[in-house]
Scaffold this motif. Structure first.
Motif, PDB file in Angstrom:
ATOM      1  N   PRO A 492      -0.694  14.818  -4.816  1.00  0.00           N
ATOM      2  CA  PRO A 492      -1.658  15.137  -3.756  1.00  0.00           C
ATOM      3  C   PRO A 492      -2.943  14.321  -3.904  1.00  0.00           C
ATOM      4  O   PRO A 492      -3.530  14.253  -4.984  1.00  0.00           O
ATOM      5  N   GLY A 493      -3.342  13.683  -2.826  1.00  0.00           N
ATOM      6  CA  GLY A 493      -4.562  12.898  -2.837  1.00  0.00           C
ATOM      7  C   GLY A 493      -4.427  11.502  -3.395  1.00  0.00           C
ATOM      8  O   GLY A 493      -5.364  10.705  -3.327  1.00  0.00           O
ATOM      9  N   ALA A 494      -3.259  11.173  -3.977  1.00  0.00           N
ATOM     10  CA  ALA A 494      -3.055   9.847  -4.564  1.00  0.00           C
ATOM     11  C   ALA A 494      -2.529   8.881  -3.512  1.00  0.00           C
ATOM     12  O   ALA A 494      -1.943   9.294  -2.510  1.00  0.00           O
ATOM     13  N   SER A 495      -2.730   7.598  -3.755  1.00  0.00           N
ATOM     14  CA  SER A 495      -2.218   6.587  -2.831  1.00  0.00           C
ATOM     15  C   SER A 495      -1.828   5.336  -3.600  1.00  0.00           C
ATOM     16  O   SER A 495      -2.414   5.004  -4.630  1.00  0.00           O
ATOM     17  N   THR A 496      -0.821   4.669  -3.116  1.00  0.00           N
ATOM     18  CA  THR A 496      -0.385   3.371  -3.614  1.00  0.00           C
ATOM     19  C   THR A 496       0.548   2.809  -2.564  1.00  0.00           C
ATOM     20  O   THR A 496       0.830   3.454  -1.552  1.00  0.00           O
ATOM     21  N   ASP A 497       1.055   1.602  -2.792  1.00  0.00           N
ATOM     22  CA  ASP A 497       2.007   1.031  -1.842  1.00  0.00           C
ATOM     23  C   ASP A 497       3.211   0.484  -2.587  1.00  0.00           C
ATOM     24  O   ASP A 497       3.251   0.462  -3.825  1.00  0.00           O
ATOM     25  N   ALA A 498       4.206   0.052  -1.819  1.00  0.00           N
ATOM     26  CA  ALA A 498       5.464  -0.403  -2.404  1.00  0.00           C
ATOM     27  C   ALA A 498       5.247  -1.596  -3.324  1.00  0.00           C
ATOM     28  O   ALA A 498       5.829  -1.671  -4.416  1.00  0.00           O
ATOM     29  N   ASP A 499       4.430  -2.547  -2.897  1.00  0.00           N
ATOM     30  CA  ASP A 499       4.213  -3.745  -3.711  1.00  0.00           C
ATOM     31  C   ASP A 499       3.622  -3.382  -5.067  1.00  0.00           C
ATOM     32  O   ASP A 499       4.012  -3.954  -6.102  1.00  0.00           O
ATOM     33  N   ALA A 500       2.687  -2.430  -5.067  1.00  0.00           N
ATOM     34  CA  ALA A 500       2.054  -2.031  -6.326  1.00  0.00           C
ATOM     35  C   ALA A 500       3.062  -1.364  -7.259  1.00  0.00           C
ATOM     36  O   ALA A 500       3.060  -1.611  -8.480  1.00  0.00           O
ATOM     37  N   LEU A 501       3.942  -0.532  -6.715  1.00  0.00           N
ATOM     38  CA  LEU A 501       4.950   0.132  -7.553  1.00  0.00           C
ATOM     39  C   LEU A 501       5.973  -0.863  -8.077  1.00  0.00           C
ATOM     40  O   LEU A 501       6.414  -0.772  -9.231  1.00  0.00           O
ATOM     41  N   ILE A 502       6.362  -1.808  -7.248  1.00  0.00           N
ATOM     42  CA  ILE A 502       7.327  -2.817  -7.688  1.00  0.00           C
ATOM     43  C   ILE A 502       6.718  -3.669  -8.801  1.00  0.00           C
ATOM     44  O   ILE A 502       7.373  -3.968  -9.812  1.00  0.00           O
ATOM     45  N   GLU A 503       5.464  -4.037  -8.637  1.00  0.00           N
ATOM     46  CA  GLU A 503       4.789  -4.818  -9.673  1.00  0.00           C
ATOM     47  C   GLU A 503       4.657  -4.007 -10.961  1.00  0.00           C
ATOM     48  O   GLU A 503       4.814  -4.539 -12.074  1.00  0.00           O
ATOM     49  N   HIS A 504       4.377  -2.721 -10.830  1.00  0.00           N
ATOM     50  CA  HIS A 504       4.307  -1.819 -11.987  1.00  0.00           C
ATOM     51  C   HIS A 504       5.645  -1.808 -12.735  1.00  0.00           C
ATOM     52  O   HIS A 504       5.670  -1.882 -13.973  1.00  0.00           O
ATOM     53  N   CYS A 505       6.746  -1.733 -12.005  1.00  0.00           N
ATOM     54  CA  CYS A 505       8.065  -1.696 -12.630  1.00  0.00           C
ATOM     55  C   CYS A 505       8.416  -3.017 -13.300  1.00  0.00           C
ATOM     56  O   CYS A 505       9.109  -3.054 -14.325  1.00  0.00           O
ATOM     57  N   ARG A 506       7.945  -4.130 -12.734  1.00  0.00           N
ATOM     58  CA  ARG A 506       8.237  -5.443 -13.319  1.00  0.00           C
ATOM     59  C   ARG A 506       7.662  -5.572 -14.732  1.00  0.00           C
ATOM     60  O   ARG A 506       8.198  -6.310 -15.554  1.00  0.00           O
ATOM     61  N   ALA A 507       6.571  -4.853 -14.986  1.00  0.00           N
ATOM     62  CA  ALA A 507       5.963  -4.909 -16.308  1.00  0.00           C
ATOM     63  C   ALA A 507       6.727  -4.078 -17.338  1.00  0.00           C
ATOM     64  O   ALA A 507       6.496  -4.219 -18.544  1.00  0.00           O
ATOM     65  N   LEU A 508       7.646  -3.215 -16.868  1.00  0.00           N
ATOM     66  CA  LEU A 508       8.346  -2.291 -17.756  1.00  0.00           C
ATOM     67  C   LEU A 508       9.850  -2.508 -17.825  1.00  0.00           C
ATOM     68  O   LEU A 508      10.504  -2.013 -18.759  1.00  0.00           O
ATOM     69  N   LEU A 509      10.420  -3.224 -16.830  1.00  0.00           N
ATOM     70  CA  LEU A 509      11.870  -3.340 -16.716  1.00  0.00           C
ATOM     71  C   LEU A 509      12.308  -4.788 -16.600  1.00  0.00           C
ATOM     72  O   LEU A 509      11.536  -5.658 -16.179  1.00  0.00           O
ATOM     73  N   ALA A 510      13.567  -5.022 -16.950  1.00  0.00           N
ATOM     74  CA  ALA A 510      14.168  -6.317 -16.659  1.00  0.00           C
ATOM     75  C   ALA A 510      14.160  -6.533 -15.147  1.00  0.00           C
ATOM     76  O   ALA A 510      14.259  -5.574 -14.371  1.00  0.00           O
ATOM     77  N   ARG A 511      14.050  -7.777 -14.745  1.00  0.00           N
ATOM     78  CA  ARG A 511      13.844  -8.076 -13.333  1.00  0.00           C
ATOM     79  C   ARG A 511      14.937  -7.501 -12.438  1.00  0.00           C
ATOM     80  O   ARG A 511      14.655  -6.968 -11.357  1.00  0.00           O
ATOM     81  N   TYR A 512      16.186  -7.544 -12.874  1.00  0.00           N
ATOM     82  CA  TYR A 512      17.275  -7.070 -12.022  1.00  0.00           C
ATOM     83  C   TYR A 512      17.275  -5.556 -11.848  1.00  0.00           C
ATOM     84  O   TYR A 512      17.935  -5.017 -10.948  1.00  0.00           O
ATOM     85  N   LYS A 513      16.517  -4.834 -12.700  1.00  0.00           N
ATOM     86  CA  LYS A 513      16.447  -3.376 -12.603  1.00  0.00           C
ATOM     87  C   LYS A 513      15.324  -2.888 -11.680  1.00  0.00           C
ATOM     88  O   LYS A 513      15.267  -1.712 -11.330  1.00  0.00           O
TER      89      LYS A 513
END
Length: 547
Positions: A492-513
């Protein structure tokens, strides 16, 4: 006399040395030893263990007077109210089988269960009157006797039962001479699976298994006597993981709760000094994201069992910071709820919080009174090596496994093939012998020949500060066959977008994941808090906007 038989001759079972195991024994003992201790709290209502025992005997007596006995089914469409707790004892006291119905299901599903289980009596709450009335209209032939349970906290609704619960109990004998089951293998409850891929299967529990898992809850969770337990877990779900019977064994106090609201949960924790609660990861996610003021004034530690889905590390970390001491358990409807536990090791306490949370998030080892949990090759039934890499299927064996599926011999035979119960969950065994789920077999994403664990991707998403809940499913892809698609519910009250989440995942996961697509919105959930991935898979398959 030969060695093979000298310990058999003249040494037989008799009433002095053998009594069928049944959780009904727990209620009888606690009512005798602690008659004046509080058993149930519901709003302003307080009920002692002696009163609870008397009411359960009245229920059994009244059912018996209606001709309900061994093998008959009594269904209950109830939230977490005292009557639901009492039904776990009163129904089997007359030899009948309790079928707790999922209160979130539609009329067609409820109708199927009433017919398939051949329910002769139905206890129901007015909150569910619309769906129950529709379900009963779909039942051909004789309908069950409907008994209305009147709860002052229930929302408005219709009552159409032939009797009301309190009057039904009043007609019963408080000294009803109930009996333990003649055979501890007798059925005690009937629970239906979710039925997401067809008609649900009726899972039959026996008295022996219910007794053992109720005791295993106390042992594996190291529960002290007289705990105060808040019902954040539905009692209809695996009979509340056997906790109605556990509370009788523990001589504890049940604080009833019709629905989970974080503010109300913390208010009850504060008022009654609640010590223990259970729930799915989404329940704890709601609690740790509750308004800061909701948790004020709570100065004692809360013990929490978490299960229902592999918990994200971020949720476990959040619970530690919020003063909730989490123990992770694992099981299925077919194993009476929890049948494995991530047993904590002293050495973990010295580790950084993130590493400690990662270790505590595993499925772990067998519950104390469950014989075995194994990760085996599903084709050969040979154990996988404890390398943390080789994937197999989780299997259970022991007394905390269902009798089988009601009226479904083929499904029962398939589930027990090879002398093990097949869970369908894919996992590895780590070097310390602890089991770690990688995914449900149906949830593994195969992208370009590479296996992607949806749980691993979800765990990465949960580490973003704006994410409340996330689910990842396979999305068809013309090049890779399928790729990860993430469905995200924000705090509640938080905001982000798809690009930000995808970039966040790139820092934690192999690219294909990394998810190729992110969809924002409220995630579909069951009443126990499980995310309904089958709904999301259908949405992805039918979407005309697949990228």
């Amino acid at each position: 006399m030969t060695r093979s038989n000298r310990y058999e001759i003249g040494l037989d079972r008799n009433p002095a040395n053998f009594v069928p195991l049944s959780p009904l024994s727990f209620l009888e003992r606690t009512a005798s030893v602690y008659p004046d201790r509080t058993a149930l709290i519901h709003g302003a209502q307080r009920q002692t263990w002696s009163q609870t025992y008397e009411r359960c005997r009245r229920l059994a007596s009244s059912l018996a007077a209606r001709g309900i006995g061994r093998g008959d089914t009594v269904a209950a469409m109830l939230p977490n109210v005292p009557a639901m707790f009492e039904a776990h004892f009163g129904v089997p006291m007359c030899g009948a089988v309790l079928n707790t119905l999922n209160t979130r299901l539609d009329a067609e599903a409820i109708s199927f269960m009433l017919q398939h289980g051949e329910a002769r009596v139905l206890l129901t709450d007015r909150e569910f009157s619309t769906v129950i009335e529709q379900a009963l209209q779909l039942v051909p032939g004789p309908r069950p006797l409907v008994i209305d349970v009147r709860d002052e906290q229930a929302p408005p609704g219709k009552e159409f039962g032939q009797a009301d619960y309190e009057s039904f109990l009043e007609a019963g004998n408080p000294a009803y001479a109930w009996q333990l089951p003649a055979d501890e293998w007798d059925a005690i409850t009937l629970n239906y699976t979710s039925g997401t891929t067809g008609n649900p299967k009726g899972v039959v529990y026996h008295h022996r298994g219910a007794y053992l898992n109720a005791a295993s809850n106390v042992i594996s969770w190291a529960m002290p006597p007289h705990c105060v337990y808040l019902w954040t877990l539905p009692m209809f779900h695996c009979n509340g993981w056997c906790f109605p019977w556990t509370l009788a064994l523990n001589a504890g106090t049940s604080v009833c709760l019709r629905r989970v609201d974080p503010v109300q949960v913390f208010a009850l924790v504060r008022e009654h000094r609640v010590t223990h609660l259970c729930g799915a990861p989404i329940v704890y996610s709601m609690l740790i994201n509750a308004p800061e003021g909701a948790r004020s004034g709570i100065d004692h530690r809360i013990m929490g069992l978490i299960a229902g889905a592999a918990p994200p590390v971020a949720v476990i970390e959040g619970c530690v910071k919020a003063g909730i001491d989490i123990t992770h358990v694992y099981g299925l409807t077919e194993t009476y709820g929890p049948a494995a536990v991530c047993a904590k090791q002293d050495a973990w306490q010295d580790l950084p919080l993130e590493e400690r949370a990662r270790l505590n998030g595993r499925q772990g080892v067998a519950y104390h009174l469950q014989q075995a949990i194994r990760v085996l090759d599903p084709d050969t039934l040979k154990p996988v090596p404890p390398d943390g890499e080789t994937m197999g299927e989780i299997f259970f064996r022991g007394n905390i496994v269902m009798k089988g599926y009601l009226k479904n011999a083929n499904a029962t035979e398939e589930a027990f093939a090879g002398g093990w119960f097949h869970t369908g969950d894919l996992a590895v065994v780590q070097p310390d012998g602890y089991v770690k789920i990688k995914d449900r077999s149906k949830d593994i994403i195969i992208s370009g020949g590479e296996n992607i664990s949806s749980l691993e991707v979800e765990d990465a998403l949960h580490r973003h500060p704006a994410v409340l809940a996330a689910a990842v499913v396979a999305q068809p892809d013309p090049k890779w066959g399928e790729v990860p698609c993430a469905f995200v519910e924000l705090k509640p009250g938080a905001s982000t977008d798809a690009d930000a989440l995808i970039e966040h995942c790139r820092a934690l996961l192999a690219r294909y994941k990394v998810p190729k697509r992110v969809v924002f919105g409220t995630l579909p959930k069951t009443s126990t808090g499980k995310i309904q991935k089958f709904v999301l898979r259908q949405q992805v398959q039918s979407s005309s906007a697949i990228e």
